[in-house]
Design a protein around this motif. Structure first.
Motif, mmCIF file in Angstrom:
data_model
loop_
_atom_site.group_PDB
_atom_site.id
_atom_site.type_symbol
_atom_site.label_atom_id
_atom_site.label_comp_id
_atom_site.label_asym_id
_atom_site.label_seq_id
_atom_site.Cartn_x
_atom_site.Cartn_y
_atom_site.Cartn_z
ATOM 1 N N PRO A 47 -19.759 -44.184 17.155
ATOM 2 C CA PRO A 47 -20.660 -42.794 16.816
ATOM 3 C C PRO A 47 -22.107 -43.348 16.641
ATOM 4 C CG PRO A 47 -18.662 -42.656 15.632
ATOM 5 C CD PRO A 47 -18.580 -43.813 16.319
ATOM 6 N N VAL A 48 -22.897 -42.702 17.325
ATOM 7 C CA VAL A 48 -24.446 -43.103 17.159
ATOM 8 C C VAL A 48 -25.420 -42.147 16.886
ATOM 9 C CG1 VAL A 48 -24.085 -45.493 18.683
ATOM 10 C CG2 VAL A 48 -24.843 -43.065 19.552
ATOM 11 N N THR A 49 -26.646 -42.270 16.410
ATOM 12 C CA THR A 49 -27.486 -41.230 16.311
ATOM 13 C C THR A 49 -28.773 -41.765 17.226
ATOM 14 O OG1 THR A 49 -26.990 -40.955 13.964
ATOM 15 C CG2 THR A 49 -29.248 -40.260 14.848
ATOM 16 N N LEU A 50 -28.867 -40.820 18.045
ATOM 17 C CA LEU A 50 -30.015 -41.241 19.108
ATOM 18 C C LEU A 50 -31.239 -40.701 18.516
ATOM 19 C CD1 LEU A 50 -28.200 -40.497 22.479
ATOM 20 C CD2 LEU A 50 -28.634 -42.584 21.421
ATOM 21 N N PRO A 51 -32.414 -41.235 18.741
ATOM 22 C CA PRO A 51 -33.756 -40.919 18.168
ATOM 23 C C PRO A 51 -34.059 -39.816 18.875
ATOM 24 C CG PRO A 51 -33.894 -43.109 19.446
ATOM 25 C CD PRO A 51 -32.312 -42.566 19.393
ATOM 26 N N ASP A 52 -33.981 -39.501 20.001
ATOM 27 C CA ASP A 52 -34.355 -38.224 20.811
ATOM 28 C C ASP A 52 -33.277 -37.872 21.972
ATOM 29 O OD1 ASP A 52 -35.329 -36.099 21.935
ATOM 30 O OD2 ASP A 52 -37.345 -37.024 22.704
ATOM 31 N N PRO A 53 -32.153 -37.379 21.569
ATOM 32 C CA PRO A 53 -31.251 -37.285 22.540
ATOM 33 C C PRO A 53 -31.507 -36.673 24.014
ATOM 34 C CG PRO A 53 -30.514 -36.031 20.477
ATOM 35 C CD PRO A 53 -31.948 -36.803 20.261
ATOM 36 N N GLN A 54 -32.636 -35.801 23.950
ATOM 37 C CA GLN A 54 -33.047 -35.286 25.329
ATOM 38 C C GLN A 54 -33.665 -36.484 26.206
ATOM 39 O OE1 GLN A 54 -34.792 -31.689 25.144
ATOM 40 N NE2 GLN A 54 -33.684 -30.782 23.579
ATOM 41 N N ASN A 55 -33.921 -37.563 25.753
ATOM 42 C CA ASN A 55 -34.334 -38.500 26.762
ATOM 43 C C ASN A 55 -33.333 -39.442 27.057
ATOM 44 O OD1 ASN A 55 -36.839 -37.754 26.631
ATOM 45 N ND2 ASN A 55 -37.397 -39.005 24.652
ATOM 46 N N TRP A 56 -31.887 -39.208 26.624
ATOM 47 C CA TRP A 56 -30.739 -39.958 27.135
ATOM 48 C C TRP A 56 -29.893 -39.256 28.256
ATOM 49 C CZ3 TRP A 56 -30.394 -44.910 25.455
ATOM 50 C CH2 TRP A 56 -31.074 -45.431 24.324
ATOM 51 N N GLN A 57 -29.519 -40.023 29.276
ATOM 52 C CA GLN A 57 -28.474 -39.151 30.213
ATOM 53 C C GLN A 57 -27.157 -39.494 29.521
ATOM 54 O OE1 GLN A 57 -29.798 -41.078 34.098
ATOM 55 N NE2 GLN A 57 -30.376 -38.759 34.731
ATOM 56 N N SER A 58 -26.723 -38.490 28.708
ATOM 57 C CA SER A 58 -25.338 -38.819 28.377
ATOM 58 C C SER A 58 -24.214 -38.336 29.442
ATOM 59 C CB SER A 58 -25.324 -38.139 26.941
ATOM 60 O OG SER A 58 -25.392 -36.848 27.036
ATOM 61 N N VAL A 59 -23.248 -38.935 29.042
ATOM 62 C CA VAL A 59 -21.916 -38.464 29.773
ATOM 63 C C VAL A 59 -21.207 -37.254 28.837
ATOM 64 C CG1 VAL A 59 -21.616 -40.484 31.265
ATOM 65 C CG2 VAL A 59 -20.745 -40.257 29.003
ATOM 66 N N THR A 60 -20.399 -36.666 29.189
ATOM 67 C CA THR A 60 -20.052 -35.540 28.297
ATOM 68 C C THR A 60 -18.258 -35.403 28.374
ATOM 69 O OG1 THR A 60 -20.117 -33.826 29.785
ATOM 70 C CG2 THR A 60 -21.885 -33.901 28.469
ATOM 71 N N GLN A 61 -17.620 -35.161 27.148
ATOM 72 C CA GLN A 61 -16.205 -34.955 27.157
ATOM 73 C C GLN A 61 -16.179 -33.861 26.192
ATOM 74 O OE1 GLN A 61 -13.565 -37.835 25.357
ATOM 75 N NE2 GLN A 61 -11.985 -37.049 26.634
ATOM 76 N N LYS A 62 -15.793 -32.677 26.805
ATOM 77 C CA LYS A 62 -15.453 -31.404 26.132
ATOM 78 C C LYS A 62 -14.074 -31.541 25.853
ATOM 79 C CE LYS A 62 -19.037 -28.909 27.898
ATOM 80 N NZ LYS A 62 -19.607 -27.644 28.704
ATOM 81 N N ILE A 63 -13.563 -31.360 24.719
ATOM 82 C CA ILE A 63 -12.270 -31.456 24.171
ATOM 83 C C ILE A 63 -11.654 -30.048 23.795
ATOM 84 C CG2 ILE A 63 -10.734 -32.599 22.528
ATOM 85 C CD1 ILE A 63 -13.064 -34.562 22.205
ATOM 86 N N ASP A 64 -10.702 -29.696 24.344
ATOM 87 C CA ASP A 64 -9.762 -28.472 23.984
ATOM 88 C C ASP A 64 -9.489 -28.552 22.491
ATOM 89 O OD1 ASP A 64 -8.483 -25.965 24.848
ATOM 90 O OD2 ASP A 64 -7.064 -27.245 23.978
ATOM 91 N N TRP A 65 -9.519 -27.547 21.752
ATOM 92 C CA TRP A 65 -9.283 -27.559 20.338
ATOM 93 C C TRP A 65 -7.645 -27.754 20.056
ATOM 94 C CZ3 TRP A 65 -9.835 -28.906 15.687
ATOM 95 C CH2 TRP A 65 -8.851 -28.376 14.705
ATOM 96 N N GLY A 66 -7.031 -26.830 20.762
ATOM 97 C CA GLY A 66 -5.479 -26.907 20.619
ATOM 98 C C GLY A 66 -5.089 -28.576 21.065
ATOM 99 N N TYR A 67 -5.621 -29.104 22.188
ATOM 100 C CA TYR A 67 -5.071 -30.330 22.579
ATOM 101 C C TYR A 67 -5.438 -31.271 21.205
ATOM 102 C CZ TYR A 67 -6.404 -35.139 23.920
ATOM 103 O OH TYR A 67 -6.491 -36.408 23.964
ATOM 104 N N MET A 68 -6.705 -31.135 20.761
ATOM 105 C CA MET A 68 -7.236 -32.291 19.825
ATOM 106 C C MET A 68 -6.527 -31.857 18.317
ATOM 107 S SD MET A 68 -11.058 -32.809 18.418
ATOM 108 C CE MET A 68 -11.038 -31.828 17.032
#
Length: 130
Positions: free
Chosen positions: A77-98
């Motif tokens: 886990p990281v804290t980015l200074p300005d998340p909008q300036n970074w091209q992040s990749v995403t992983q949406k996790i289903d609550w039931g699965y998690m």
């Protein structure tokens, strides 16, 4: 480690997401030399090349997000200074699965193919297992 429990209906969603990431790290650590998992994870690490990953989960209308980097076969886990300036990749996790992963992490540590490692990079989804 904060773990989800059915006996704790007020569990904080953000803590559950962080616990899920900790379980994923336990899975990575326990299987880092196991074929084909380590090869697939190294290929994923090369594909995202240090880009931040935005993990998110929704439960009952609440949203939790944790930004992390996948480095040396570990999700950090990281804290980015300005998340909008970074091209992040995403992983949406289903609550039931998690919640199933958090209830029985040993099952997923023993069989990493059960874990949803699929992440969205730009407009494509990288699927490690089907």
């Amino acid at each position: 480690m904060i773990m989800y429990s059915k006996d704790q209906p007020d569990s904080d969603l953000h803590n559950c997401l962080r616990s899920y990431i900790m379980v994923c790290n336990d899975i990575l650590s326990a299987n880092k030399t196991r074929f084909p998992f380590s090869q697939l994870w190294r290929a994923l690490e090369a594909e995202i090349a240090g880009r931040p990953i935005e993990y998110s989960v929704t439960r009952d209308g609440d949203l939790a997000v944790v930004t992390a980097r996948f480095v040396q076969l570990e999700i950090k886990p990281v804290t980015l200074p300005d998340p909008q300036n970074w091209q992040s990749v995403t992983q949406k996790i289903d609550w039931g699965y998690m919640s199933r992963v958090l209830e029985k992490p040993a099952t997923y540590i023993a069989n990493p193919a059960l874990v949803d490692w699929n992440i969205r990079i730009d407009d494509k989804i990288v699927r490690l297992f089907n």
